[in-house]
Design a protein around this motif. Structure first.
Motif, PDB file in Angstrom:
ATOM      1  N   ALA A  26       0.815  -1.215   0.000  1.00 52.10           N
ATOM      2  CA  ALA A  26       0.000   0.000   0.000  1.00 52.10           C
ATOM      3  C   ALA A  26       0.850   1.268   0.000  1.00 52.10           C
ATOM      4  O   ALA A  26       0.546   2.237  -0.701  1.00 52.10           O
ATOM      5  CB  ALA A  26      -0.932  -0.009   1.206  1.00 52.10           C
ATOM      6  N   TRP A  27       1.930   1.268   0.779  1.00 51.70           N
ATOM      7  CA  TRP A  27       2.689   2.499   0.976  1.00 51.70           C
ATOM      8  C   TRP A  27       3.955   2.619   0.142  1.00 51.70           C
ATOM      9  O   TRP A  27       4.462   3.733  -0.035  1.00 51.70           O
ATOM     10  CB  TRP A  27       3.051   2.656   2.452  1.00 51.70           C
ATOM     11  N   LEU A  28       4.502   1.543  -0.368  1.00 48.07           N
ATOM     12  CA  LEU A  28       5.753   1.615  -1.140  1.00 48.07           C
ATOM     13  C   LEU A  28       5.634   2.515  -2.366  1.00 48.07           C
ATOM     14  O   LEU A  28       6.509   3.363  -2.586  1.00 48.07           O
ATOM     15  CB  LEU A  28       6.231   0.214  -1.531  1.00 48.07           C
ATOM     16  N   PRO A  29       4.600   2.396  -3.175  1.00 44.98           N
ATOM     17  CA  PRO A  29       4.504   3.312  -4.324  1.00 44.98           C
ATOM     18  C   PRO A  29       4.398   4.784  -3.895  1.00 44.98           C
ATOM     19  O   PRO A  29       5.022   5.653  -4.505  1.00 44.98           O
ATOM     20  CB  PRO A  29       3.218   2.870  -5.037  1.00 44.98           C
ATOM     21  N   ILE A  30       3.675   5.043  -2.831  1.00 42.56           N
ATOM     22  CA  ILE A  30       3.510   6.422  -2.362  1.00 42.56           C
ATOM     23  C   ILE A  30       4.841   6.969  -1.845  1.00 42.56           C
ATOM     24  O   ILE A  30       5.248   8.085  -2.175  1.00 42.56           O
ATOM     25  CB  ILE A  30       2.419   6.493  -1.276  1.00 42.56           C
ATOM     26  N   LEU A  31       5.533   6.162  -1.042  1.00 37.54           N
ATOM     27  CA  LEU A  31       6.821   6.592  -0.509  1.00 37.54           C
ATOM     28  C   LEU A  31       7.854   6.774  -1.619  1.00 37.54           C
ATOM     29  O   LEU A  31       8.662   7.702  -1.578  1.00 37.54           O
ATOM     30  CB  LEU A  31       7.331   5.587   0.530  1.00 37.54           C
TER      31      LEU A  31
END
Length: 198
Positions: A26-31
Motif C-alpha cells: 500500500a505504501w511503497l509506491p507512495i513513498l
C-alpha cells in the motif's frame, strides 16, 4: 482429466497476506514517489544555487575587470623589469635603468596592486640586487629571487581572477635556497609572512 498446465491458482485472499506485506504494497509506491520528488526538488534547487553563485562570481570579475587588467599589465611590467636585472651586466646603464624602475614599482603601483607575499618577493629582489651590486652575492641569487617574484605575481593574478592555485604537495621543493618551501605557497614560509616586516 484436466491438464496441470492449465490449472490456475487462485490469488491468496487478504486473510492469507501478512500485515507487513499489505503495508508495503500500500505504501511503497507512495513513498517512492515522495522520495523521488524530494530528491528531484533538492537537485533542482542545488543546481539553481550553484548557477547563481557562478553568475555572482562572473559579475564580480566583470565589475573588477578594468582594475584586474591594469594589475595584470603592472605585474607583467614588474616581472619584465626584474628579468632585465638578471639579463644585463651589473652596474651598466641598462642595470641602473632597471634598478630605478624596480624601486619605482616597489614603492608605487605594486603597493596598491600587490599583496603581502608579492611585497616580500619584491623586497627579496631588491635585497639580492643590492647584494649582487656590492659583490656580496652571486648573480644566481638574484635569478632565484626574480623567479620567486614571477611565481608570486602569477599566483596573485590567478587568485584575483577567481582561480586560486591548488597546493601541489610537499614533494615539490626548489633546490636553489634553503628558505624556499613547497609550491605554490611560494618562496616564503608562513612564519616569515608574520615576522618579516622590513
Amino acid at each position: 482429466m484436466k491438464s496441470i498446465r492449465f490449472a490456475r491458482r487462485r490469488p491468496p485472499t487478504s486473510d492469507d497476506k501478512s500485515p507487513l506485506l499489505i503495508f508495503i504494497q500500500a505504501w511503497l509506491p507512495i513513498l517512492s514517489v515522495a522520495v523521488a520528488g524530494i530528491y528531484g526538488a533538492w537537485k533542482y534547487f542545488d543546481e539553481k544555487h550553484n548557477k547563481a553563485q557562478e553568475f555572482d562570481k562572473a559579475q564580480l570579475i566583470e565589475a573588477q575587470k578594468p582594475f584586474l587588467t591594469k594589475k595584470m599589465d603592472l605585474f607583467f611590467e614588474a616581472a619584465q623589469t626584474a628579468g632585465n636585472l638578471v639579463a644585463v651586466e651589473v652596474k651598466s646603464d641598462e642595470w641602473n635603468k632597471a634598478k630605478r624602475k624596480i624601486f619605482e614599482l616597489r614603492w608605487g603601483p605594486l603597493e596598491l596592486a600587490g599583496n603581502p607575499v608579492v611585497r616580500l618577493a619584491m623586497r627579496d629582489v631588491i635585497k639580492q640586487m643590492i647584494a649582487v651590486e656590492k659583490g656580496d652575492a652571486p648573480h644566481e641569487s638574484l635569478r632565484n629571487s626574480v623567479e620567486c617574484l614571477a611565481d608570486e605575481l602569477r599566483y596573485s593574478m590567478e587568485e584575483s581572477w577567481g582561480n586560486p592555485v591548488k597546493p601541489l604537495g610537499s614533494f615539490v621543493l626548489t633546490l636553489e635556497a634553503p628558505t624556499r618551501t613547497a609550491l605554490p605557497s611560494g618562496c616564503y614560509r608562513p612564519e616569515q609572512l608574520k615576522w618579516d616586516v622590513n
